[in-house]
Design a protein around this motif. Sequence first.
Motif, PDB file in Angstrom:
ATOM      1  N   SER A 270       0.823  -1.282   0.028  1.00 29.25           N
ATOM      2  CA  SER A 270       0.023   0.171   0.131  1.00 29.25           C
ATOM      3  C   SER A 270       0.908   1.340  -0.118  1.00 29.25           C
ATOM      4  CB  SER A 270      -0.914   0.108   1.007  1.00 29.25           C
ATOM      5  OG  SER A 270      -0.192   0.270   2.391  1.00 29.25           O
ATOM      6  N   SER A 271       0.245   2.445  -0.405  1.00 29.43           N
ATOM      7  CA  SER A 271       1.094   3.528  -0.534  1.00 29.43           C
ATOM      8  C   SER A 271       1.609   4.029   1.018  1.00 29.43           C
ATOM      9  CB  SER A 271       0.197   4.684  -1.105  1.00 29.43           C
ATOM     10  OG  SER A 271       0.821   5.937  -1.071  1.00 29.43           O
ATOM     11  N   PRO A 272       2.699   4.481   1.030  1.00 26.07           N
ATOM     12  CA  PRO A 272       3.122   5.060   2.115  1.00 26.07           C
ATOM     13  C   PRO A 272       2.312   6.547   2.558  1.00 26.07           C
ATOM     14  CG  PRO A 272       5.182   4.599   0.863  1.00 26.07           C
ATOM     15  CD  PRO A 272       3.664   4.187   0.077  1.00 26.07           C
ATOM     16  N   LEU A 273       2.066   7.065   1.490  1.00 25.52           N
ATOM     17  CA  LEU A 273       1.066   8.337   1.738  1.00 25.52           C
ATOM     18  C   LEU A 273      -0.267   7.972   2.484  1.00 25.52           C
ATOM     19  CD1 LEU A 273       0.796  11.220   1.618  1.00 25.52           C
ATOM     20  CD2 LEU A 273       0.115  11.226  -0.584  1.00 25.52           C
ATOM     21  N   PHE A 274      -0.653   6.974   2.036  1.00 24.71           N
ATOM     22  CA  PHE A 274      -2.095   6.715   2.450  1.00 24.71           C
ATOM     23  C   PHE A 274      -1.966   6.010   3.923  1.00 24.71           C
ATOM     24  CE2 PHE A 274      -5.253   3.054   3.125  1.00 24.71           C
ATOM     25  CZ  PHE A 274      -6.283   3.964   3.089  1.00 24.71           C
ATOM     26  N   GLN A 275      -1.072   5.379   4.213  1.00 28.30           N
ATOM     27  CA  GLN A 275      -0.590   4.896   5.588  1.00 28.30           C
ATOM     28  C   GLN A 275      -0.525   6.009   6.498  1.00 28.30           C
ATOM     29  OE1 GLN A 275       2.290   1.627   6.361  1.00 28.30           O
ATOM     30  NE2 GLN A 275       1.795   0.824   4.094  1.00 28.30           N
ATOM     31  N   THR A 276       0.367   6.983   6.333  1.00 29.57           N
ATOM     32  CA  THR A 276       0.807   8.004   7.088  1.00 29.57           C
ATOM     33  C   THR A 276      -0.497   8.974   7.527  1.00 29.57           C
ATOM     34  OG1 THR A 276       3.001   8.313   6.063  1.00 29.57           O
ATOM     35  CG2 THR A 276       2.232  10.185   7.104  1.00 29.57           C
ATOM     36  N   VAL A 277      -1.418   9.135   6.323  1.00 28.18           N
ATOM     37  CA  VAL A 277      -2.496  10.015   6.430  1.00 28.18           C
ATOM     38  C   VAL A 277      -3.539   9.338   7.245  1.00 28.18           C
ATOM     39  CG1 VAL A 277      -4.791  10.983   5.395  1.00 28.18           C
ATOM     40  CG2 VAL A 277      -2.445  11.281   4.244  1.00 28.18           C
ATOM     41  N   LEU A 278      -3.723   7.981   7.163  1.00 22.77           N
ATOM     42  CA  LEU A 278      -4.623   7.126   8.032  1.00 22.77           C
ATOM     43  C   LEU A 278      -4.176   7.247   9.371  1.00 22.77           C
ATOM     44  CD1 LEU A 278      -7.255   5.385   7.798  1.00 22.77           C
ATOM     45  CD2 LEU A 278      -5.791   3.325   7.531  1.00 22.77           C
ATOM     46  N   SER A 279      -2.982   7.096   9.577  1.00 24.69           N
ATOM     47  CA  SER A 279      -2.416   7.014  11.117  1.00 24.69           C
ATOM     48  C   SER A 279      -2.586   8.483  11.556  1.00 24.69           C
ATOM     49  CB  SER A 279      -0.791   6.834  11.011  1.00 24.69           C
ATOM     50  OG  SER A 279      -0.149   7.980  10.587  1.00 24.69           O
ATOM     51  N   TYR A 280      -2.465   9.688  10.868  1.00 21.36           N
ATOM     52  CA  TYR A 280      -3.053  10.878  11.484  1.00 21.36           C
ATOM     53  C   TYR A 280      -4.520  10.712  11.943  1.00 21.36           C
ATOM     54  CZ  TYR A 280       1.651  12.679  10.672  1.00 21.36           C
ATOM     55  OH  TYR A 280       3.089  13.035  10.740  1.00 21.36           O
ATOM     56  N   ILE A 281      -5.457  10.473  10.934  1.00 15.01           N
ATOM     57  CA  ILE A 281      -6.691  10.369  11.201  1.00 15.01           C
ATOM     58  C   ILE A 281      -6.925   9.823  12.459  1.00 15.01           C
ATOM     59  CG2 ILE A 281      -8.767   9.267  10.315  1.00 15.01           C
ATOM     60  CD1 ILE A 281      -7.823  10.161   7.501  1.00 15.01           C
ATOM     61  N   TYR A 282      -6.501   8.556  12.481  1.00 13.13           N
ATOM     62  CA  TYR A 282      -6.871   7.469  13.702  1.00 13.13           C
ATOM     63  C   TYR A 282      -6.525   8.457  15.172  1.00 13.13           C
ATOM     64  CZ  TYR A 282      -3.222   4.608  16.019  1.00 13.13           C
ATOM     65  OH  TYR A 282      -2.294   4.317  16.753  1.00 13.13           O
ATOM     66  N   LEU A 283      -5.368   8.911  15.113  1.00 14.43           N
ATOM     67  CA  LEU A 283      -4.758   9.760  16.328  1.00 14.43           C
ATOM     68  C   LEU A 283      -5.665  11.184  16.612  1.00 14.43           C
ATOM     69  CD1 LEU A 283      -1.265   9.002  16.438  1.00 14.43           C
ATOM     70  CD2 LEU A 283      -2.802   8.098  18.100  1.00 14.43           C
ATOM     71  N   LEU A 284      -5.917  11.859  15.592  1.00 16.06           N
ATOM     72  CA  LEU A 284      -6.175  13.240  15.623  1.00 16.06           C
ATOM     73  C   LEU A 284      -7.752  13.518  15.446  1.00 16.06           C
ATOM     74  CD1 LEU A 284      -3.126  15.079  13.944  1.00 16.06           C
ATOM     75  CD2 LEU A 284      -3.501  14.314  16.086  1.00 16.06           C
ATOM     76  N   VAL A 285      -8.408  12.690  14.652  1.00 10.97           N
ATOM     77  CA  VAL A 285      -9.674  12.922  14.272  1.00 10.97           C
ATOM     78  C   VAL A 285     -10.676  12.719  15.560  1.00 10.97           C
ATOM     79  CG1 VAL A 285     -11.838  12.235  12.842  1.00 10.97           C
ATOM     80  CG2 VAL A 285      -9.591  12.757  11.802  1.00 10.97           C
ATOM     81  N   PRO A 286     -10.677  11.586  15.970  1.00  8.65           N
ATOM     82  CA  PRO A 286     -11.404  11.453  17.280  1.00  8.65           C
ATOM     83  C   PRO A 286     -11.163  12.547  18.424  1.00  8.65           C
ATOM     84  CG  PRO A 286     -10.573   9.120  16.717  1.00  8.65           C
ATOM     85  CD  PRO A 286      -9.847  10.209  15.850  1.00  8.65           C
ATOM     86  N   PRO A 287     -10.475  12.983  18.936  1.00  7.96           N
ATOM     87  CA  PRO A 287     -10.391  14.191  19.651  1.00  7.96           C
ATOM     88  C   PRO A 287     -11.019  15.398  19.268  1.00  7.96           C
ATOM     89  CG  PRO A 287      -8.237  12.984  19.695  1.00  7.96           C
ATOM     90  CD  PRO A 287      -8.943  12.427  18.508  1.00  7.96           C
ATOM     91  N   LEU A 288     -10.633  15.677  17.833  1.00  5.91           N
ATOM     92  CA  LEU A 288     -11.296  16.885  17.222  1.00  5.91           C
ATOM     93  C   LEU A 288     -12.816  16.729  17.116  1.00  5.91           C
ATOM     94  CD1 LEU A 288     -11.053  19.284  15.432  1.00  5.91           C
ATOM     95  CD2 LEU A 288     -10.786  17.991  13.600  1.00  5.91           C
ATOM     96  N   MET A 289     -13.544  15.643  16.752  1.00  2.00           N
ATOM     97  CA  MET A 289     -14.768  15.256  16.269  1.00  2.00           C
ATOM     98  C   MET A 289     -15.807  15.083  17.487  1.00  2.00           C
ATOM     99  SD  MET A 289     -14.848  16.512  13.270  1.00  2.00           S
ATOM    100  CE  MET A 289     -16.624  16.103  13.178  1.00  2.00           C
ATOM    101  N   ASN A 290     -15.332  14.215  18.435  1.00  2.65           N
ATOM    102  CA  ASN A 290     -16.020  13.763  19.508  1.00  2.65           C
ATOM    103  C   ASN A 290     -16.928  15.023  20.348  1.00  2.65           C
ATOM    104  OD1 ASN A 290     -15.534  11.189  19.244  1.00  2.65           O
ATOM    105  ND2 ASN A 290     -14.046  10.830  20.553  1.00  2.65           N
ATOM    106  N   PRO A 291     -16.159  16.176  20.608  1.00  8.14           N
ATOM    107  CA  PRO A 291     -16.873  17.414  21.201  1.00  8.14           C
ATOM    108  C   PRO A 291     -17.924  17.732  20.381  1.00  8.14           C
ATOM    109  CG  PRO A 291     -14.512  17.493  21.576  1.00  8.14           C
ATOM    110  CD  PRO A 291     -14.680  16.299  20.635  1.00  8.14           C
ATOM    111  N   VAL A 292     -17.691  17.791  19.030  1.00  4.32           N
ATOM    112  CA  VAL A 292     -18.567  18.340  17.984  1.00  4.32           C
ATOM    113  C   VAL A 292     -19.945  17.356  17.899  1.00  4.32           C
ATOM    114  CG1 VAL A 292     -19.068  18.839  15.615  1.00  4.32           C
ATOM    115  CG2 VAL A 292     -16.715  19.353  16.679  1.00  4.32           C
ATOM    116  N   VAL A 293     -19.627  16.224  17.974  1.00  2.00           N
ATOM    117  CA  VAL A 293     -20.515  15.347  17.818  1.00  2.00           C
ATOM    118  C   VAL A 293     -21.584  15.105  18.928  1.00  2.00           C
ATOM    119  CG1 VAL A 293     -21.071  12.827  17.708  1.00  2.00           C
ATOM    120  CG2 VAL A 293     -19.372  13.553  16.112  1.00  2.00           C
ATOM    121  N   TYR A 294     -21.101  15.305  20.135  1.00  2.00           N
ATOM    122  CA  TYR A 294     -21.610  15.287  21.186  1.00  2.00           C
ATOM    123  C   TYR A 294     -22.642  16.603  21.391  1.00  2.00           C
ATOM    124  CZ  TYR A 294     -20.824  10.619  23.033  1.00  2.00           C
ATOM    125  OH  TYR A 294     -20.543   9.076  22.980  1.00  2.00           O
TER     126      TYR A 294
END
Length: 310
Positions: A270-294
């Motif tokens: 798989s693409s290293p770029l895709f792996q890197t972006v996905l790794s940032y998503i799984y670490l940074l998106v939940p803390p960003l979006m959970n307050p918005v969702v709730y």
Amino acid sequence: MSAVNDTNYNPAVFLLTGIPGLEDVHLWISIVFCLVYVFSIVGNSVILFIIKRDPSLHEPMYICLSMLAVTDLGLSIATMPTILSVYLFNSREISLNACFAQLFFIHLLICSESSVLLLMAFDRFIAICNPLRYASILTLPRISKMGLVCVLRAVAVILPIPFLLQRFRYCQSNILSHSYCINQEVMKLACSDIRVNSIYGLFITVLTVGLDSLLIFLSYVMILKTVLSITSYADCLRVLNTCVSHLCAVLLFYMPITGLSVIHRLGEGSSPLFQTVLSYIYLLVPPLMNPVVYSVKSKHLRRIIRVFIK
């Protein structure tokens, strides 16, 4: 590898890496990361402040939400120093001990967040499937004890990881493929036998994320079974609406982490770029979006936030 090589070299530092192929625009990317961290920290802090100040929110659902906000805050704080140092200041070096400390806290908080999401699923299960006993089952002392168990479980399973990594000699490349330290990346740089670490890492994944996700799925099967027995369509939607925020938080957390685990084990091409972006998503998106969702789905929180902003 020979025993000579195993003892001749052990790097004093690891080198962190940004997004491959985008080194020229790291400064611009750092602005995005800064905004993500600001909104994550402010959003989760506001949630904690509101729940602490308003006695009407001192109930199991919001206590669980405050636990989620604490883990999200911790995850943002644990990853922020190295990510911003790489993108903002182009500082790539991290000492071995600092790297081991960071990966300990990252994995600890990920494990804790998975446990909190399971606890929130249990809260929804009791509220919908056994509402008459909700207040007697989920008392505040009991919720506090459950939260403590979540933390202790995370500490118990994650604490051995840095000690297992410290026993290795790192005589291969000292370049990590992310701008933060995680167990999977660090142990691949060791020139020693890493089978024990690999087996233990798989054991942790199954025991925590795997088991928690399975129990969350089973709880929603039971919830759906109860909801489908409700004859009124409006009541059915009203009950399901109380689960939307939690379902969004579950998807935001488990989908990226599952995808990343599959890629690490099966997606070598798989693409290293895709792996890197996905790794940032799984670490940074939940803390960003959970307050918005709730905040969006909770009328009580929305009303208090409006008053707080005014």
